[in-house]
Scaffold this motif. Sequence first.
Motif, PDB file in Angstrom:
ATOM      1  N   THR A   1       4.595  -0.724  -6.820  1.00 29.72           N
ATOM      2  CA  THR A   1       4.197  -0.437  -5.445  1.00 29.72           C
ATOM      3  C   THR A   1       4.901  -1.407  -4.497  1.00 29.72           C
ATOM      4  OG1 THR A   1       2.334  -1.907  -5.716  1.00 29.72           O
ATOM      5  CG2 THR A   1       1.916   0.427  -6.035  1.00 29.72           C
ATOM      6  N   CYS A   2       4.823  -1.130  -3.217  1.00 29.61           N
ATOM      7  CA  CYS A   2       5.498  -1.978  -2.229  1.00 29.61           C
ATOM      8  C   CYS A   2       4.695  -3.252  -1.982  1.00 29.61           C
ATOM      9  CB  CYS A   2       5.741  -1.218  -0.936  1.00 29.61           C
ATOM     10  SG  CYS A   2       4.422  -1.249   0.258  1.00 29.61           S
ATOM     11  N   SER A   3       5.329  -4.263  -1.435  1.00 29.90           N
ATOM     12  CA  SER A   3       4.668  -5.564  -1.283  1.00 29.90           C
ATOM     13  C   SER A   3       3.473  -5.468  -0.328  1.00 29.90           C
ATOM     14  CB  SER A   3       5.664  -6.597  -0.788  1.00 29.90           C
ATOM     15  OG  SER A   3       6.242  -6.165   0.421  1.00 29.90           O
ATOM     16  N   ALA A   4       3.585  -4.620   0.692  1.00 34.10           N
ATOM     17  CA  ALA A   4       2.459  -4.472   1.625  1.00 34.10           C
ATOM     18  C   ALA A   4       1.262  -3.824   0.927  1.00 34.10           C
ATOM     19  CB  ALA A   4       2.883  -3.644   2.831  1.00 34.10           C
ATOM     20  N   CYS A   5       1.530  -2.860   0.034  1.00 37.36           N
ATOM     21  CA  CYS A   5       0.453  -2.243  -0.742  1.00 37.36           C
ATOM     22  C   CYS A   5      -0.207  -3.297  -1.635  1.00 37.36           C
ATOM     23  CB  CYS A   5       0.984  -1.112  -1.611  1.00 37.36           C
ATOM     24  SG  CYS A   5       1.272   0.421  -0.729  1.00 37.36           S
ATOM     25  N   CYS A   6       0.613  -4.134  -2.301  1.00 38.55           N
ATOM     26  CA  CYS A   6       0.082  -5.180  -3.184  1.00 38.55           C
ATOM     27  C   CYS A   6      -0.835  -6.116  -2.405  1.00 38.55           C
ATOM     28  CB  CYS A   6       1.207  -6.002  -3.798  1.00 38.55           C
ATOM     29  SG  CYS A   6       2.098  -5.113  -5.060  1.00 38.55           S
ATOM     30  N   ARG A  72       9.627  -0.851   0.650  1.00 35.67           N
ATOM     31  CA  ARG A  72       8.284  -0.555   1.132  1.00 35.67           C
ATOM     32  C   ARG A  72       8.008   0.939   0.976  1.00 35.67           C
ATOM     33  NH1 ARG A  72       5.516  -4.434   5.156  1.00 35.67           N
ATOM     34  NH2 ARG A  72       6.345  -6.357   4.305  1.00 35.67           N
ATOM     35  N   CYS A  73       6.732   1.255   0.829  1.00 34.72           N
ATOM     36  CA  CYS A  73       6.364   2.665   0.694  1.00 34.72           C
ATOM     37  C   CYS A  73       6.515   3.355   2.062  1.00 34.72           C
ATOM     38  CB  CYS A  73       4.940   2.779   0.181  1.00 34.72           C
ATOM     39  SG  CYS A  73       3.703   2.285   1.380  1.00 34.72           S
ATOM     40  N   PRO A  74       6.523   4.692   2.102  1.00 37.64           N
ATOM     41  CA  PRO A  74       6.698   5.381   3.396  1.00 37.64           C
ATOM     42  C   PRO A  74       5.692   4.926   4.437  1.00 37.64           C
ATOM     43  CG  PRO A  74       6.836   6.948   1.605  1.00 37.64           C
ATOM     44  CD  PRO A  74       6.446   5.636   0.982  1.00 37.64           C
ATOM     45  N   MET A  75       4.440   4.765   4.012  1.00 37.92           N
ATOM     46  CA  MET A  75       3.399   4.336   4.953  1.00 37.92           C
ATOM     47  C   MET A  75       3.739   3.000   5.600  1.00 37.92           C
ATOM     48  SD  MET A  75       0.167   4.525   6.136  1.00 37.92           S
ATOM     49  CE  MET A  75      -0.830   5.491   5.024  1.00 37.92           C
ATOM     50  N   HIS A  76       4.155   2.034   4.780  1.00 32.24           N
ATOM     51  CA  HIS A  76       4.405   0.707   5.327  1.00 32.24           C
ATOM     52  C   HIS A  76       5.791   0.576   5.953  1.00 32.24           C
ATOM     53  CE1 HIS A  76       0.859  -0.422   2.744  1.00 32.24           C
ATOM     54  NE2 HIS A  76       0.525  -0.809   3.955  1.00 32.24           N
ATOM     55  N   THR A  77       6.725   1.422   5.552  1.00 28.80           N
ATOM     56  CA  THR A  77       8.029   1.435   6.216  1.00 28.80           C
ATOM     57  C   THR A  77       7.857   1.866   7.659  1.00 28.80           C
ATOM     58  OG1 THR A  77       9.025   2.148   4.162  1.00 28.80           O
ATOM     59  CG2 THR A  77      10.357   2.391   6.128  1.00 28.80           C
ATOM     60  N   GLU A 240      -7.256   4.514   3.670  1.00 27.89           N
ATOM     61  CA  GLU A 240      -7.400   5.644   2.751  1.00 27.89           C
ATOM     62  C   GLU A 240      -6.409   5.516   1.596  1.00 27.89           C
ATOM     63  OE1 GLU A 240      -9.396   8.162   2.482  1.00 27.89           O
ATOM     64  OE2 GLU A 240      -8.292   9.571   1.207  1.00 27.89           O
ATOM     65  N   GLN A 241      -5.147   5.229   1.915  1.00 28.49           N
ATOM     66  CA  GLN A 241      -4.129   5.111   0.865  1.00 28.49           C
ATOM     67  C   GLN A 241      -4.467   3.977  -0.097  1.00 28.49           C
ATOM     68  OE1 GLN A 241       0.130   5.649   1.507  1.00 28.49           O
ATOM     69  NE2 GLN A 241       0.535   3.626   0.693  1.00 28.49           N
ATOM     70  N   ASN A 242      -4.881   2.838   0.461  1.00 29.38           N
ATOM     71  CA  ASN A 242      -5.190   1.682  -0.389  1.00 29.38           C
ATOM     72  C   ASN A 242      -6.403   1.940  -1.274  1.00 29.38           C
ATOM     73  OD1 ASN A 242      -3.062   0.300   0.779  1.00 29.38           O
ATOM     74  ND2 ASN A 242      -4.344  -0.561   2.394  1.00 29.38           N
TER      75      ASN A 242
HETATM   76 ZN   LIG Z   1       2.901   0.252   0.870  1.00 28.78          ZN
END
Ligand SMILES: [Zn+2]
Length: 306
Positions: A1-6, A72-77, A240-242
């Motif tokens: 997963t992307c760093s922001a998700c982590c 980064r994932c689409p959400m965090h990009t 929601e995603q998290n």
């Molecule tokens: Zn993310």
Amino acid sequence: TCSACCNALRVMMERKLAELSLLRVVVEREDESGAYVLKHSLATPDGIDAACAQFPLGEWLKKCHPLKRDKRCPMHTNSRHIFNQADLWEDMWAELSSAQKSTICTVTAEELHDKLWQHCTDKHHLCKDCRNNVMWAYDRLTRKEQTPVGTEAEQEAELSSLQAYFDLDACRDGAICVHSSALPTILYHYEDTLAEEAESSTKGRHAPTRQAGLSEMLCVVGRLLLRKVLTSYQTSLEEEQNQQLLVRLVLSYFQTQSLERRAQQCAESLLEEDLGANGKTSKRKLKKERQKKRQEALGGEEQHVA
Ligand SMILES: [Zn+2]
Ligand SMILES: [Zn+2]
């Protein structure tokens, strides 16, 4: 997963289970060490498999898979820029909860004052008289001591205009409360003004009357509210995603454990059969034989008694 998700997951796991509505569907409680305890109904191989089928991890990971360039994932990009022209604030507003709406509709007086001042000076260079009309609307809203101006009829009309948009009784302690039912009207007013401005960009901006001052203030409020709607919506999408990711990771962990246990049991029973076939008697077999002997002995006794 992307760093922001982590990072988001790390923060999320520190939160109380009560706040994680989605995780509470599958997790019963946290134990003393803070470990999640699975719901009893899911604590069977079939139960956990069914739950994993309902929340498949693999599918979801595609959604938050990091993209090439910035990992980064689409959400965090797209964070803060996720909205394009096609995204309507009307749709976002409709999806928000009433708690979120009332948070959005509470603006701090200080922030509004700063934005109004910027609007009157740097942005539109209003002349002193027009500026006074705008700031009059602000003062009226924050109920600063004012000497009444205008006729009684004018004062009444101005008050009812304010009351249409703002909950004057709730406006206190440096907070300004907009009626959440009036938010769409205010945002349309802001958008209309923007459109008009684009059409007649050469004309200077004026607020020659107190009502016009109020209208200018509503524009500034509209801009503030629009930004808050977008931010709030973005935050709820991320939440929601998290939460979806967390519940899938937790279930997947339990499923892995369950599979390992099953594999181990399988290996053990194979080993036993193997040993049995080699002429050595397994413990289980020995036990069965002992039971058989005991039953025979018991049967013998019964016969004997009879
Ligand atoms: Zn993310
Ligand atoms: Zn002017």
